[in-house]
Design an enzyme around this catalytic site. Structure first.
Site, mmCIF file in Angstrom:
data_model
loop_
_atom_site.group_PDB
_atom_site.id
_atom_site.type_symbol
_atom_site.label_atom_id
_atom_site.label_comp_id
_atom_site.label_asym_id
_atom_site.label_seq_id
_atom_site.Cartn_x
_atom_site.Cartn_y
_atom_site.Cartn_z
ATOM 1 C CG ASP A 86 53.317 92.467 -16.179
ATOM 2 O OD1 ASP A 86 53.719 93.428 -15.509
ATOM 3 O OD2 ASP A 86 52.108 92.158 -16.287
ATOM 4 C CG ASN A 98 54.363 83.992 -21.741
ATOM 5 O OD1 ASN A 98 53.231 83.551 -21.856
ATOM 6 N ND2 ASN A 98 54.598 85.282 -21.546
ATOM 7 C CD GLU A 99 52.301 87.263 -23.567
ATOM 8 O OE1 GLU A 99 53.077 88.120 -23.128
ATOM 9 O OE2 GLU A 99 51.086 87.253 -23.322
ATOM 10 C CG ASN A 108 48.983 84.404 -23.621
ATOM 11 O OD1 ASN A 108 48.397 83.338 -23.516
ATOM 12 N ND2 ASN A 108 50.160 84.634 -23.074
ATOM 13 C CE1 TYR A 113 45.505 90.127 -20.501
ATOM 14 C CE2 TYR A 113 46.921 89.250 -22.219
ATOM 15 C CZ TYR A 113 46.503 89.265 -20.906
ATOM 16 O OH TYR A 113 47.071 88.421 -19.982
ATOM 17 C CE1 TYR A 145 48.062 96.045 -20.988
ATOM 18 C CE2 TYR A 145 47.823 93.715 -21.471
ATOM 19 C CZ TYR A 145 48.258 94.728 -20.633
ATOM 20 O OH TYR A 145 48.882 94.429 -19.453
ATOM 21 C CD GLU A 202 49.175 85.706 -20.293
ATOM 22 O OE1 GLU A 202 49.041 86.924 -20.551
ATOM 23 O OE2 GLU A 202 50.269 85.179 -20.013
ATOM 24 C CD1 TRP A 211 47.585 88.306 -16.815
ATOM 25 C CD2 TRP A 211 48.271 86.181 -16.743
ATOM 26 N NE1 TRP A 211 48.876 88.316 -16.378
ATOM 27 C CE2 TRP A 211 49.324 87.017 -16.316
ATOM 28 C CE3 TRP A 211 48.481 84.799 -16.761
ATOM 29 C CZ2 TRP A 211 50.563 86.521 -15.926
ATOM 30 C CZ3 TRP A 211 49.704 84.312 -16.375
ATOM 31 C CH2 TRP A 211 50.732 85.175 -15.968
ATOM 32 C CE LYS A 224 45.829 92.650 -17.785
ATOM 33 N NZ LYS A 224 47.163 93.186 -17.422
HETATM 34 N N1 CKX Z 1 51.033 88.522 -20.894
HETATM 35 C C1 CKX Z 1 49.938 91.661 -23.872
HETATM 36 C C2 CKX Z 1 52.183 88.071 -20.122
HETATM 37 C C3 CKX Z 1 51.919 88.267 -18.668
HETATM 38 C C4 CKX Z 1 51.459 89.693 -18.375
HETATM 39 C C5 CKX Z 1 50.227 89.988 -19.161
HETATM 40 C C6 CKX Z 1 49.664 91.362 -18.738
HETATM 41 C C7 CKX Z 1 50.732 89.912 -20.610
HETATM 42 C C8 CKX Z 1 49.933 90.551 -21.664
HETATM 43 C C9 CKX Z 1 50.630 90.740 -22.974
HETATM 44 O O1 CKX Z 1 53.089 87.966 -17.969
HETATM 45 O O2 CKX Z 1 51.299 89.865 -17.006
HETATM 46 O O3 CKX Z 1 50.061 92.359 -19.248
HETATM 47 O O4 CKX Z 1 48.818 91.397 -17.841
#
Ligand code: CKX
Length: 612
Positions: free
Chosen positions: A167, A419-420, A474, A476, A480, A514, A559, A578
């Site tokens: 992203d 990352n993730e 991380n 949300y 989300y 995050e 984040w 964000k």
């Molecule tokens: N995490 C659900 C990685 C970041 C994104 C962030 C977003 C995500 C969220 C994953 O690079 O920007 O969606 O804001």
């Protein structure tokens, strides 16, 4: 390829020449430049391009901004004749995502990976005391075998555009400094330092590699410039009496001098600015110099208007001023290694940096947010054999280059190795084990290692938590997941998950790396609605209440520090919003909330003792 991990320095034996400025630039959509001899004869139809900068946002047309494929940079460089007996290298602090370097038409070096330095030895191709033609063929295409990962979308007319699995905008080009270096042929090639504490003294174990056999001298000068300790040999230990330690937001810095001598003759000399500190995970705490820390800060991006990801010392300085104003003490280099100048500034300011390798996108999703929170399904990217071989090889190389570059920075207190990633399948385990163990093997300081865990792999689903020395989440919930009027459900979901983690990982510290909501600066609404500044405030209050319930949550990094540019899409309004600050670095209401909270929380904090 010649070494490049050492930061370039001017000393009695070394010279550097800054090659930043205006270069020639040309796209090569048919990849014909090599055959057509552009490296020797010159770019046929070049335009001016500033270095460092991403090329993308200087253009006014879409095709150029979105360009995906081969492109070239070139310029003339004068090489002084008095450097004839030295090694003369071109040092690129980064070239995104890959580059091949030519001098006077001779191919000298290639490098893969857009966020770590590399060098090209010029000696065999150079014309001394004369102008030389330097050309760099670059390419910014991403695949599932590159770090970071991505794909390609093809338009009806055949034009290719980036489809990253992450992203942030696929900014490309020579985004950091380029220098020419002249160093002695026998020289210091690598230095590793490890500090331990012995009462008020610091013990600094050193190991030096040189390209010859002459004597090595190592000395450490204290912050006032007096020699605090010195030793002879390629390995040994320095005792620094009453050491002035590097601490969070109270850093003291020493200078390490490494010299190669041949009797009275100085063969080579290099220095670095270093801090003396220890860092470890003990029980459910992260300790710096034996004291538990509470991490306050952000996930960030190297991103600003027009420059894109191009290193800009002014933006960098502003970001540090914002962080200090907020009472922050840390950040994560999401989602790639940042410019070396950022780390030196973090050393000077006393920030705890979680240094992230560019391994983002190990989750098959074109944008890395929608699927990232969906429930995990059976098959994952790690079940693909090419991921387990080619991608793993690229990932391991990225870890090697990251650790080699950053291992002596005091500010680098932990590594983020993914990352993730989609760790919902058992197939991820052998892959992750290799990445974790390589990092442990290479890092002389044995810093804590982790990765950011994604919502899709909540407690009980993620198969790799046993590898992390501390966990980074991380989350949300409230954006989300269960956003808007359902924020109370979100709070409960997060609390339930935390109780589950408490059961599953009773011996690990956790932090949030995050959490946040997209927020359009200036949108206000009572009662709050998603995208308004009021909703961002409400969301943060809920998160912080949950963090404060658990004494093993030892850090919070929302984040993001600032809004940033992404690929276009229906969930992005000219980028990801964000940020606590806008892209031009002005505060949203939440910046004041964070400042109020963080200026009350000390950098060194024993949360367990507080809650006992
Ligand atoms: N995490 C659900 C990685 C970041 C994104 C962030 C977003 C995500 C969220 C994953 O690079 O920007 O969606 O804001």
């Amino acid at each position: 390829m010649p070494f490049a991990s050492q930061y370039p320095r001017i000393t009695r034996t070394r010279r550097t020449e800054d090659l930043c400025g205006t270069w020639d630039f040309q796209f090569d959509p048919k990849a014909e430049g090599v055959e057509a001899g552009w490296a020797k004869n010159g770019l046929p139809d070049p335009i001016d391009m500033p270095v460092p900068a991403s090329f993308n946002d200087v253009f006014t047309d879409k095709w150029s901004r979105e360009y995906y494929g081969d492109f070239w940079y070139a310029r003339r460089v004068f090489v002084p004749g008095e450097w004839r007996d030295r090694n003369v290298d071109l040092r690129f602090d980064s070239a995104t995502h890959r580059a091949t370097v030519y001098v006077n038409g001779v191919e000298l070096a290639s490098h893969e990976g857009g966020f770590t330095p590399f060098a090209a030895r010029m000696n065999d191709a150079v014309r001394w005391d004369d102008w030389n033609y330097v050309a760099v063929r670059m390419n910014n295409v991403l695949t599932e075998q590159t770090i970071p990962l991505g794909g390609t979308a093809t338009m009806r007319d055949g034009t290719k555009i980036a489809a990253p699995y992450f992203d942030f905008f696929n900014y490309s080009g020579l985004q950091r400094k380029v220098r020419m270096l002249a160093t002695p042929t026998e020289r210091v090639e690598d230095v590793s330092l490890v500090t331990s504490l012995d009462g008020a003294d610091a013990l600094v174990d050193f190991r030096v590699e040189t390209s010859g056999s002459h004597q090595v001298e190592v000395s450490l000068c204290d912050p006032d410039g007096s020699v605090a300790a010195s030793a002879i040999g390629k390995a040994g230990q320095l005792r620094v009496r009453d050491a002035r330690l590097w601490n969070l937001r109270a850093p003291e810095l020493y200078t390490v001098w490494v010299r190669v001598t041949d009797g009275e003759r100085l063969v080579d000399e290099w220095y670095d600015v270093v801090g003396l500190r220890t860092v470890e995970v003990r029980g459910r705490q992260i300790l710096v110099n034996g004291k538990p820390v509470y991490l306050k800060g952000f996930g960030r991006h190297e991103d600003s208007p027009i420059h894109g990801r191009g290193f800009d010392p002014v933006v960098n300085k502003r970001d540090f001023e914002l962080l200090k104003w907020m009472g922050a003490n840390s950040f994560r280099t999401s989602h790639y290694p940042y410019a070396e100048e950022q780390l030196y500034e973090a050393d000077r300011e006393g920030f705890f940096v979680i240094d992230e390798v560019a391994a983002v996108g190990l989750l098959r999703s074109t944008k890395n947010f929608a699927d990232a929170v969906a429930g995990a399904t059976g098959e994952t990217i790690f079940d693909d054999p090419r991921i387990q071989t080619e991608t793993l090889a690229a990932h391991l190389q990225a870890v090697r280059e990251l650790v080699a570059r950053d291992k002596n920075h005091a500010c680098v207190c932990a590594w983020s190795l993914f990352n993730e990633p989609d760790f919902s399948s058992q197939a991820a385990v052998p892959y992750a084990e290799k990445v974790f163990s390589l990092c442990r093997e290479l890092d002389p300081q044995r810093r804590p290692r982790s990765y950011t865990n994604v919502t899709r792999c909540r407690a009980g689903i993620d198969k790799c938590t046993h590898l992390a020395d501390f966990m980074m989440l991380n989350r949300y919930d409230g954006w989300y997941v269960c956003g808007g009027p359902r924020i109370e459900d979100a709070r409960q979901i997060l609390i339930d998950e935390m109780h589950k983690w408490e059961e599953l990982e009773p011996d690990k510290p956790f932090m949030f790396t995050e959490y946040g909501t997209d927020t359009m600066a200036g949108v206000h609404k009572l009662p709050s609605v998603m995208w308004s500044e009021e909703y961002q405030l409400e969301f943060f209050r809920v998160q912080h209440e949950v963090f404060d319930m658990f004494d093993w949550v030892v850090g919070e990094q929302p984040w993001n520090l600032c809004d940033f540019q992404t690929t276009e899409g229906i969930m992005r309004v000219d980028g990801n919003k964000k940020g606590a600050f806008t892209r031009d670095r002005q505060p949203k209401a939440v910046a004041f909330l964070l400042r109020d909270r963080w200026t009350q929380i000390p950098d060194y904090r024993d949360k367990q003792a507080e809650q006992r």
